[in-house]
Design an enzyme around this catalytic site. Sequence first.
Site, PDB file in Angstrom:
ATOM      1  N   THR A  20       0.896  -1.204   0.085  1.00  0.00           N
ATOM      2  CA  THR A  20      -0.099  -0.034   0.026  1.00  0.00           C
ATOM      3  C   THR A  20       0.779   1.136  -0.086  1.00  0.00           C
ATOM      4  O   THR A  20       0.544   2.218  -0.395  1.00  0.00           O
ATOM      5  CB  THR A  20      -0.968   0.134   1.254  1.00  0.00           C
ATOM      6  OG1 THR A  20      -0.208   0.258   2.568  1.00  0.00           O
ATOM      7  CG2 THR A  20      -1.893  -1.327   1.265  1.00  0.00           C
ATOM      8  N   ASN A  21       1.917   1.177   0.705  1.00  0.00           N
ATOM      9  CA  ASN A  21       3.100   2.514   0.536  1.00  0.00           C
ATOM     10  C   ASN A  21       3.442   2.568  -0.857  1.00  0.00           C
ATOM     11  O   ASN A  21       3.612   3.588  -1.043  1.00  0.00           O
ATOM     12  CB  ASN A  21       4.062   2.144   1.755  1.00  0.00           C
ATOM     13  CG  ASN A  21       3.729   2.440   2.926  1.00  0.00           C
ATOM     14  OD1 ASN A  21       3.587   4.047   3.061  1.00  0.00           O
ATOM     15  ND2 ASN A  21       3.622   1.724   3.700  1.00  0.00           N
ATOM     16  N   ARG A  96      13.338  -8.081   4.154  1.00  0.00           N
ATOM     17  CA  ARG A  96      14.404  -9.035   4.073  1.00  0.00           C
ATOM     18  C   ARG A  96      15.429  -8.001   4.580  1.00  0.00           C
ATOM     19  O   ARG A  96      15.433  -6.833   4.415  1.00  0.00           O
ATOM     20  CB  ARG A  96      14.743  -9.316   2.828  1.00  0.00           C
ATOM     21  CG  ARG A  96      14.170 -10.197   2.262  1.00  0.00           C
ATOM     22  CD  ARG A  96      14.556 -11.642   2.603  1.00  0.00           C
ATOM     23  NE  ARG A  96      15.819 -11.806   2.220  1.00  0.00           N
ATOM     24  CZ  ARG A  96      16.465 -13.129   2.662  1.00  0.00           C
ATOM     25  NH1 ARG A  96      16.120 -13.808   3.805  1.00  0.00           N
ATOM     26  NH2 ARG A  96      17.745 -13.440   2.439  1.00  0.00           N
ATOM     27  N   LEU A  98      18.884  -6.517   4.487  1.00  0.00           N
ATOM     28  CA  LEU A  98      19.840  -6.400   3.365  1.00  0.00           C
ATOM     29  C   LEU A  98      21.265  -6.454   4.031  1.00  0.00           C
ATOM     30  O   LEU A  98      21.584  -6.103   5.159  1.00  0.00           O
ATOM     31  CB  LEU A  98      19.535  -5.131   2.832  1.00  0.00           C
ATOM     32  CG  LEU A  98      18.429  -4.744   2.045  1.00  0.00           C
ATOM     33  CD1 LEU A  98      18.091  -3.278   1.595  1.00  0.00           C
ATOM     34  CD2 LEU A  98      18.057  -5.696   0.860  1.00  0.00           C
ATOM     35  N   ASN A 112      13.534   4.089   3.705  1.00  0.00           N
ATOM     36  CA  ASN A 112      12.817   3.368   4.343  1.00  0.00           C
ATOM     37  C   ASN A 112      11.632   3.892   5.091  1.00  0.00           C
ATOM     38  O   ASN A 112      11.948   4.891   5.758  1.00  0.00           O
ATOM     39  CB  ASN A 112      13.573   2.053   5.244  1.00  0.00           C
ATOM     40  CG  ASN A 112      12.362   1.010   5.534  1.00  0.00           C
ATOM     41  OD1 ASN A 112      11.699   0.517   5.129  1.00  0.00           O
ATOM     42  ND2 ASN A 112      12.634   0.452   7.130  1.00  0.00           N
ATOM     43  N   HIS A 114       9.303   3.051   8.475  1.00  0.00           N
ATOM     44  CA  HIS A 114       9.064   2.268   9.740  1.00  0.00           C
ATOM     45  C   HIS A 114       7.736   2.796  10.376  1.00  0.00           C
ATOM     46  O   HIS A 114       7.701   4.278  10.825  1.00  0.00           O
ATOM     47  CB  HIS A 114      10.303   2.347  10.549  1.00  0.00           C
ATOM     48  CG  HIS A 114      10.104   1.558  11.498  1.00  0.00           C
ATOM     49  ND1 HIS A 114      10.252   0.033  11.438  1.00  0.00           N
ATOM     50  CD2 HIS A 114      10.311   1.562  13.118  1.00  0.00           C
ATOM     51  CE1 HIS A 114      10.267  -0.322  12.653  1.00  0.00           C
ATOM     52  NE2 HIS A 114      10.034   0.381  13.723  1.00  0.00           N
ATOM     53  N   SER A 141       7.790   6.890  10.393  1.00  0.00           N
ATOM     54  CA  SER A 141       9.225   7.755  10.233  1.00  0.00           C
ATOM     55  C   SER A 141       9.722   7.275   8.963  1.00  0.00           C
ATOM     56  O   SER A 141       9.701   6.040   8.567  1.00  0.00           O
ATOM     57  CB  SER A 141      10.132   7.452  11.322  1.00  0.00           C
ATOM     58  OG  SER A 141       9.871   7.572  12.449  1.00  0.00           O
ATOM     59  N   GLU A 148      22.741  -0.116  10.415  1.00  0.00           N
ATOM     60  CA  GLU A 148      22.223  -0.306  11.518  1.00  0.00           C
ATOM     61  C   GLU A 148      20.520  -0.365  11.435  1.00  0.00           C
ATOM     62  O   GLU A 148      20.001   0.523  10.691  1.00  0.00           O
ATOM     63  CB  GLU A 148      22.353   0.749  12.489  1.00  0.00           C
ATOM     64  CG  GLU A 148      21.928   0.817  13.862  1.00  0.00           C
ATOM     65  CD  GLU A 148      21.727   2.029  14.727  1.00  0.00           C
ATOM     66  OE1 GLU A 148      21.112   2.175  15.808  1.00  0.00           O
ATOM     67  OE2 GLU A 148      22.376   2.919  14.189  1.00  0.00           O
ATOM     68  N   ASP A 150      16.927   0.305  11.142  1.00  0.00           N
ATOM     69  CA  ASP A 150      16.009   1.397  11.453  1.00  0.00           C
ATOM     70  C   ASP A 150      16.910   2.513  12.212  1.00  0.00           C
ATOM     71  O   ASP A 150      16.496   3.381  12.911  1.00  0.00           O
ATOM     72  CB  ASP A 150      14.906   1.162  12.256  1.00  0.00           C
ATOM     73  CG  ASP A 150      13.973  -0.111  11.808  1.00  0.00           C
ATOM     74  OD1 ASP A 150      13.722   0.032  10.442  1.00  0.00           O
ATOM     75  OD2 ASP A 150      13.325  -1.073  12.546  1.00  0.00           O
ATOM     76  N   LYS A 176      -1.013   3.664   8.980  1.00  0.00           N
ATOM     77  CA  LYS A 176      -0.999   3.376   7.761  1.00  0.00           C
ATOM     78  C   LYS A 176      -1.439   4.609   6.803  1.00  0.00           C
ATOM     79  O   LYS A 176      -0.728   4.764   5.975  1.00  0.00           O
ATOM     80  CB  LYS A 176      -1.429   2.120   7.135  1.00  0.00           C
ATOM     81  CG  LYS A 176      -0.872   0.903   7.215  1.00  0.00           C
ATOM     82  CD  LYS A 176      -0.081   0.454   5.978  1.00  0.00           C
ATOM     83  CE  LYS A 176       0.695  -0.706   5.968  1.00  0.00           C
ATOM     84  NZ  LYS A 176      -0.002  -1.996   5.809  1.00  0.00           N
ATOM     85  N   ALA A 178      -1.429   7.733   7.651  1.00  0.00           N
ATOM     86  CA  ALA A 178      -0.214   8.586   8.004  1.00  0.00           C
ATOM     87  C   ALA A 178       0.702   8.328   7.118  1.00  0.00           C
ATOM     88  O   ALA A 178       1.488   9.142   6.461  1.00  0.00           O
ATOM     89  CB  ALA A 178      -0.126   8.850   9.380  1.00  0.00           C
TER      90      ALA A 178
HETATM   91  C1  GRF Z   1       4.313  -0.682   6.799  1.00  0.00           C
HETATM   92  O1  GRF Z   1       3.549  -0.487   7.910  1.00  0.00           O
HETATM   93  C2  GRF Z   1       5.944  -0.178   6.937  1.00  0.00           C
HETATM   94  O2  GRF Z   1       5.755   1.153   7.690  1.00  0.00           O
HETATM   95  C3  GRF Z   1       6.373  -1.246   7.170  1.00  0.00           C
HETATM   96  O3  GRF Z   1       5.807  -2.295   6.437  1.00  0.00           O
HETATM   97  C4  GRF Z   1       4.481  -1.954   6.140  1.00  0.00           C
HETATM   98  C5  GRF Z   1       4.167  -2.196   4.858  1.00  0.00           C
HETATM   99  O4  GRF Z   1       3.032  -2.034   4.487  1.00  0.00           O
HETATM  100  N1  GRF Z   1       7.978  -0.978   6.881  1.00  0.00           N
HETATM  101  P1  GRF Z   1       2.440  -1.800   3.044  1.00  0.00           P
HETATM  102  O5  GRF Z   1       2.815  -3.322   2.005  1.00  0.00           O
HETATM  103  O6  GRF Z   1       2.930  -0.814   2.417  1.00  0.00           O
HETATM  104  O7  GRF Z   1       1.069  -1.997   3.129  1.00  0.00           O
END
Ligand code: GRF
Length: 323
Positions: A20-21, A96, A98, A112, A114, A141, A148, A150, A176, A178
């Site tokens: 979804t992101n 995964r 990396l 990324n 998180h 974030s 390291e 996150d 999500k 947000a």
């Molecule tokens: C999100 O909550 C993101 O913050 C985390 O993994 C999830 C991925 O969700 N790293 P989607 O596949 O984007 O719905």
Amino acid sequence: MAEPTCGRARIAVLISGSGTNMAALLYASRQGAPFEIVLVASNDPHAGGLSLAEAEGIPTFSLSHKGMQRAEHDAAMDAAIRKSGAEYVALAGYMRVLSDEMVQRWEGRMLNIHPSLLPKYKGLDPHARALEAGDEVAGASVHLVTTELDGGEVLGRAEVAIMGGDTPETLALRVKIAEHQLYPQVLGAYVSRGSDPDYLLGRLRELALALPEAEEQASHGSPAFKIAGKSGKFFAHFADRHHGAEQIAVLAKTSGQDELADLVERDPGVFFRPAYYHASGWVGITLNRPDCDWDQVQHWLERSWRSVAPKRLTKLRDAADEF
Ligand code: GRF
């Protein structure tokens, strides 16, 4: 840190799940965000986000990591990313870890998202941990990826209020929403930073003020840097598209008209004659260009600083340089 490019930045998005992101990034790109998605890649051939990307006409790549060494799998992902022409990698639920080599290869160009307000709750189950801790606010974030987990520089955060009765699941759903606002906005700002005068001035300021007894003082309404004290002379001026110029630039002192002419002739993509200032031997060094070379900027700042600094300061500098 690697430097930004001009035009729309090309992004590869790595996913493992619903994506979804990734979809938020894709639709933002179609609403004029300063990036385009050139590849969606996954370590899970069944990831829901892959079919969504396909339906939207975005090239995809998938390779199951099962039975593969981490380095080998990363290398295959990396090859696919490079083939796509991507300049940046956006991890969006890529499950995964990396290899250090892969992370280092994309240093400064891999982001990324998180679901916590970093540096709080790195790693797994951030929602449950926020609820257990009795926090009033959760969130998400976007950060640069480093070796390291996150732990890289946080580029942006979105806060989400925790409500009475929230479970990790209900909270995750709101976070999500947000996330989908945050990621496109932060990624867009990050890839555009090379033409953002505030970012460029910030980097310039850091370098200029690191020189001995340097101070900032506006000159003709623009930020400029001089040797401290009443009689201290200017050694650098920041010029944000002055007098109709396209360049966001730093002006530094050359040894005179011959050198100035030579620089502009040799490398017109970097050096130019700044209005008015060129008459007294200042050269313009363009900052808003692809892969701006900040070592070169630093070199010119130092040279320019040396040309106006009192002897006692340059002597100290020489002595320090010998170590
Ligand atoms: C999100 O909550 C993101 O913050 C985390 O993994 C999830 C991925 O969700 N790293 P989607 O596949 O984007 O719905």
